[in-house]
Write an enzyme that holds these catalytic residues in place. Structure first.
Site, short mmCIF file in Angstrom:
data_model
loop_
_atom_site.label_atom_id
_atom_site.label_comp_id
_atom_site.label_asym_id
_atom_site.label_seq_id
_atom_site.Cartn_x
_atom_site.Cartn_y
_atom_site.Cartn_z
N LEU A 291 1.17 31.79 -14.44
CA LEU A 291 1.63 32.22 -15.76
C LEU A 291 1.84 31.04 -16.68
O LEU A 291 1.65 31.15 -17.89
CB LEU A 291 2.93 33.02 -15.63
CG LEU A 291 2.83 34.35 -14.87
CD1 LEU A 291 4.20 34.99 -14.76
CD2 LEU A 291 1.85 35.27 -15.54
N GLU B 235 2.75 26.37 -16.87
CA GLU B 235 2.91 25.08 -16.20
C GLU B 235 3.62 24.12 -17.13
O GLU B 235 3.38 24.13 -18.34
CB GLU B 235 1.54 24.51 -15.83
CG GLU B 235 1.61 23.16 -15.15
CD GLU B 235 0.24 22.63 -14.80
OE1 GLU B 235 -0.73 23.06 -15.45
OE2 GLU B 235 0.13 21.79 -13.89
N GLY B 236 4.50 23.31 -16.61
CA GLY B 236 5.22 22.33 -17.41
C GLY B 236 5.37 21.02 -16.70
O GLY B 236 4.78 20.79 -15.65
N GLN B 237 6.18 20.14 -17.28
CA GLN B 237 6.30 18.80 -16.73
C GLN B 237 6.96 18.81 -15.36
O GLN B 237 6.59 18.05 -14.49
CB GLN B 237 7.13 17.93 -17.69
CG GLN B 237 7.28 16.49 -17.23
CD GLN B 237 8.17 15.70 -18.14
OE1 GLN B 237 8.90 16.26 -18.95
NE2 GLN B 237 8.14 14.39 -18.01
N PHE B 238 7.95 19.70 -15.15
CA PHE B 238 8.69 19.67 -13.90
C PHE B 238 8.53 20.94 -13.07
O PHE B 238 9.18 21.09 -12.06
CB PHE B 238 10.18 19.43 -14.17
CG PHE B 238 10.48 18.09 -14.77
CD1 PHE B 238 10.92 17.99 -16.06
CD2 PHE B 238 10.25 16.94 -14.04
CE1 PHE B 238 11.17 16.75 -16.62
CE2 PHE B 238 10.51 15.70 -14.59
CZ PHE B 238 10.97 15.61 -15.90
N GLU C 130 6.28 25.08 -12.45
CA GLU C 130 5.26 26.05 -12.75
C GLU C 130 5.85 27.45 -12.59
O GLU C 130 6.85 27.64 -11.89
CB GLU C 130 4.05 25.89 -11.82
CG GLU C 130 3.34 24.57 -11.97
CD GLU C 130 2.18 24.42 -11.00
OE1 GLU C 130 1.34 23.53 -11.21
OE2 GLU C 130 2.12 25.21 -10.03
N VAL C 131 5.22 28.43 -13.23
CA VAL C 131 5.59 29.83 -13.08
C VAL C 131 4.37 30.58 -12.57
O VAL C 131 3.31 30.53 -13.20
CB VAL C 131 6.07 30.44 -14.41
CG1 VAL C 131 6.50 31.88 -14.20
CG2 VAL C 131 7.21 29.64 -15.00
N LYS D 190 9.22 30.87 -10.00
CA LYS D 190 9.37 29.61 -10.72
C LYS D 190 9.57 28.50 -9.70
O LYS D 190 10.48 28.56 -8.87
CB LYS D 190 10.56 29.68 -11.69
CG LYS D 190 10.39 30.71 -12.79
CD LYS D 190 11.64 30.84 -13.65
CE LYS D 190 11.89 29.60 -14.48
NZ LYS D 190 13.01 29.80 -15.42
N ASP E 101 16.26 31.96 -26.98
CA ASP E 101 14.81 32.16 -27.15
C ASP E 101 14.47 33.63 -27.01
O ASP E 101 13.52 34.01 -26.33
CB ASP E 101 14.04 31.33 -26.13
CG ASP E 101 12.56 31.23 -26.47
OD1 ASP E 101 11.77 30.92 -25.57
OD2 ASP E 101 12.19 31.48 -27.64
#
Length: 821
Positions: free
Chosen positions: A536, A538-541, A543-544, A575, A675
């Site tokens: 779903l 992805e980020g720096q630290f 993933e989902v 996550k 958010d």
């Protein structure tokens, strides 16, 4: 000496090898046959059209599913580590529409011995193209080491196939052609079968493995605990090749490494497991023999590593090879315990650029040219550094001189820009893009630094706060938010190569606001019962992932009102925190688990279980089958647009009432979401709505977020004026976001909020909300929205005074009353 450190990183070794760019020559591309001269092998270059030929390679005979006789071959001229392949069909400006739906890959290191690629579960067929236009990239897991690569299309007899291809990877510097080792053994640990065989070995497999490469050269290093694997869903022991001491009477394992030609070896690095509590230790001694001709040399190199009886961490052990020259190396690794496990073997080479090298002679004239080029490059770099430093000095001087002028000009500029976009909003005509000097900018593409939002409001003469308070605000914003208010998570951009010319991005997920509280224990869910379905985000630290959880409903010991049944796996969002995340990210992740475990509401996504016994840390949350509310509404088209009336709006208002109910629960806990939007709400059966928090991690919604000062990423079109200008996030700012979310719902998410305004104009509009002089621009009433909902509820959520905005209790009550009518 120049040392070539052969240490392959899979995420970096993804360079196009020259089919598209032309580095691979026409004579290095061949095929088993061709349909015509205009579809010869040399035209099989991905995304390449020089006006010659028909735009792809097409075999002369349709490939057979079981025969696989037709192939397109690429000669890379030297060994390469290949991690990715790309394929494309033939379009030929509308005159052709042929592509390969599936294909296989064969490869060879010497041109005579060929191996067929298969994934880590033994599957050989790769899913290819679905049309003639799009480039389809496929990761090779495991990667291959080869000079020659063949693409073999697989299709039925009724379809003509054509292919264009590209290979991605990097050069295999140490020239290792094969290694020969004893086959790995099986361990039974506490009733669990642990297999230490080399499952991806591409040579001859018998009692001893020969003439191939495998897991010892796949670029994946084993974990400290050999029962777990870097590779998802693989069996225990998968990362390692290992042997039991009882099967070797001489007390050592012998390995033979064959290279393409004579080379000069500095050292060998062996990645070993050292879990001595389970009878596994790194080797006691390594004895290496060398061969450049027919016989092994008599004087070996012997190395004894320092024994480690304290740390059980897996590590690389460096074996010095003393700059010995050889084309083959035979090493005997002596046991120091019952088991010995290796996951990777790397070689470091040495090339003498000043004297005679045993492998080749270096032309002195070429050496002089190389040295001259290096000197010129260094001189150019020094010049560039001096120019950059000089510009920075002048910039600081100019900033000091112009700061006072900017303070006087900003208020006037805000008024002029506000008038401009206000008239644009009221006009039906659309002008071209206008320039702006705003301190905000869309995330893509990244550009210069940005001002902190609090500096905008400092320029406004109506803002009658003391300088001391403003400095405090600035300082709080620099740390992510005001004291007592949640700080916004910083997000970095991750670049994923989609093709040689384009990239796509994704953004880190926002960690929702966490409040102090007691720990709440969560059950540890077995990782092997999670089946990956889709990434779903992805980020720096982290993933989902979207996964199926087998037996989750039986695993839980309480009724969580989860949609699903015991007969089929439950759809969940997982996550994960990357293993290389820093300590702060790790603590935040565990803190989020603790807080999420305490949330109990039918309209809030639930934390179901965790996987924290080993890395990577995981939290498992609900995920409804209908996905997020934004896409659900956007895809839901009424049969006739006239039906966007009370019949339509009543269903939508029921959805909004569920969101208000969930937010009412969060507000009772003083929980600020920060958010709230339709992208962060999930839809289940019977239009059940639950609030989530991982919409920001999805590449689909990257346009909803904007980067400030090169760091913070904010959903400014959903944010209140005080959140943007002061960095202040409260329940009242969540109410503002709910008003925008309600607007999204009643417009069926057909457009982005304030779609007629640029991101700079949205920011400037917040200044007008602060001034409250009647010049602010509101979101218009949706066609599907009752007047009472818009005038009495939606507009009240956007009041300038935060204390005058309704509470979520009042919002929920009002929505329920509207639903009755």
């Amino acid at each position: 000496f120049c040392f070539a450190i052969v240490n392959v990183f899979l995420e970096m070794c993804r360079y196009p090898l020259g089919m598209t760019g032309g580095q691979i020559q026409d004579e290095d591309i061949s095929a088993s046959s061709q349909w015509s001269e205009s579809t010869a092998a040399r035209f099989g270059r991905l995304d390449f059209d020089n006006g010659d030929g028909d735009g792809a390679w097409c075999p002369g005979i349709t490939s057979e599913t079981d025969g696989l006789k037709e192939y397109l071959q690429v000669d890379l001229r030297s060994l390469h580590f290949i991690t990715l392949v790309g394929t494309q069909g033939r379009h030929a400006d509308g005159m052709g529409n042929e592509f390969a739906q599936r294909y296989r890959i064969n490869y060879s290191r010497d041109g005579s011995n060929w191996a067929g690629w298969h994934d880590r579960k033994g599957r050989q067929v790769i899913e290819g193209n679905r049309n003639a236009y799009d480039v389809v990239l496929k990761d090779l897991e495991p990667p291959i080491i080869a000079r020659f690569v063949r693409f073999l299309p697989v299709t039925d007899h009724s379809m003509i196939v054509c292919m264009r291809v590209e290979l991605y990877g990097c050069e295999w510097l140490d020239g290792l052609m094969s290694y020969s080792i004893p086959d790995g053994h099986q361990m039974i640990f506490r009733g669990l079968d642990v297999y230490f065989n080399d499952s991806v070995y591409d040579g001859a497999t018998a009692e001893r493995l020969t003439r191939g490469l495998g897991q010892l050269t796949d670029g994946t290093w084993g974990l400290d605990d050999f029962l777990h694997s870097h590779i998802y869903s693989m069996w225990p022991g998968y990362d390692y090749v290992g042997w039991n001491n009882k099967s070797f009477p001489k007390g050592y394992v012998e390995m033979i490494f064959e290279f393409d030609h004579v080379r000069n070896f500095t050292s060998m690095k062996v990645h070993c497991n050292n879990m001595y509590s389970r009878g596994v230790r790194m080797f006691r001694q390594a004895t290496c023999y060398f061969r450049s001709g027919p016989d092994w040399e008599a004087d070996p190199v012997t190395f004894r590593p320092t024994a480690d009886r304290v740390s059980q961490i897996a590590r690389f052990v460096t074996v010095p090879l003393g700059d010995r020259t050889a084309s083959s190396i035979k090493c005997r690794f002596h046991f120091s315990d019952l088991w010995m496990l290796f996951s990777e073997v790397l070689f470091q080479l040495s090339f003498d650029l000043t004297g005679d090298d045993p492998t080749h002679k270096v032309d002195d004239s070429n050496t002089r040219i190389l040295i001259g080029c290096l000197v010129a490059i260094i001189a150019i770099l020094l010049t560039i550094i001096v120019i950059i430093l000089w510009r920075q000095v002048w910039q600081k001087m100019l900033e000091k001189a112009s700061r006072r002028m900017l303070d006087d000009e900003l208020t006037a500029r805000l008024a002029v820009q506000t008038q401009a976009f206000s008239s644009h909003h009221s006009s039906s005509s659309s002008d071209g893009d206008s320039t702006s000097n705003s301190t905000y900018e869309r995330i893509f593409p990244l550009c210069a630094d940005y001002q902190e939002p609090s500096r905008l409001i400092r320029k406004l003469p109506e803002f009658a706060q003391s300088t001391e308070h403003l400095e405090k605000t600035d300082k709080a914003l620099a740390n992510g938010g005001l004291e007592g208010a949640p700080h916004y998570a910083e997000a970095d951009i991750i670049s994923l190569q989609e093709s040689s010319d384009s990239s796509t991005y994704s953004i880190t997920a926002v960690n929702i606001n966490l409040f102090a509280g007691t720990d709440s224990s969560m059950k540890e869910f077995p990782r092997h019962k999670l089946t990956f379905k889709e990434k779903l985000g992805e980020g720096q630290f982290g993933e989902v992932h979207l996964c199926e959880a087998e037996g989750m409903l039986d695993f839980l010991d309480e009724d969580l009102s989860i949609e699903g049944n015991n007969e089929s796996p439950l759809l969940v969002a997982v996550k994960t925190l990357r293993e290389d995340a820093n300590k702060n990210a790790r603590n935040d992740f565990l803190k989020e688990i603790r807080i999420m475990s305490r949330l109990r509401d039918p309209n809030i996504v639930r934390l179901l279980a965790v996987c924290v016994d080993t890395d990577p840390l995981c939290m498992i949350t609900e995920y409804m089958e209908n996905g997020d509310l934004n896409q659900f509404l956007y895809r839901t088209e009424p049969e006739e647009k006239e039906e966007k009336s009370m019949v339509c709006s009543r269903k939508l208002i029921r959805m909004a009432a569920q969101i208000a109910s969930g937010m009412k629960y969060l507000s009772s806990l003083n929980f600020v979401h920060r958010d709230l939007a339709t992208r962060n709400c999930l839809v289940g059966k019977n239009y059940t709505i639950k609030i989530a928090d991982f919409g920001m991690s999805r590449n689909l919604y990257r346009g909803d977020y904007y980067r400030i000062q090169g760091r913070a990423v904010l959903p400014i079109r959903w944010m209140s004026w005080e959140s943007i200008l002061l960095g202040k996030f409260t329940m009242a700012s969540d109410v503002w976001a709910f008003g925008v979310t309600l607007w999204e719902i009643l417009t069926l998410c057909e457009e982005q909020p304030y779609s007629q305004l640029s991101d700079e104009q949205v920011i400037e509009n917040t200044g007008e909300f602060f001034r409250d002089q009647g010049k602010q621009v509101y979101l218009p009433k949706p066609a599907c929205c009752p007047d009472k909902v818009y005038n009495d509820l939606m507009l009240s959520c956007w009041r300038r005074n935060a204390k005058q905005r309704p509470s979520f209790q009042e919002i929920h009550t009002q929505l329920m009353e509207n639903d009755k009518h």
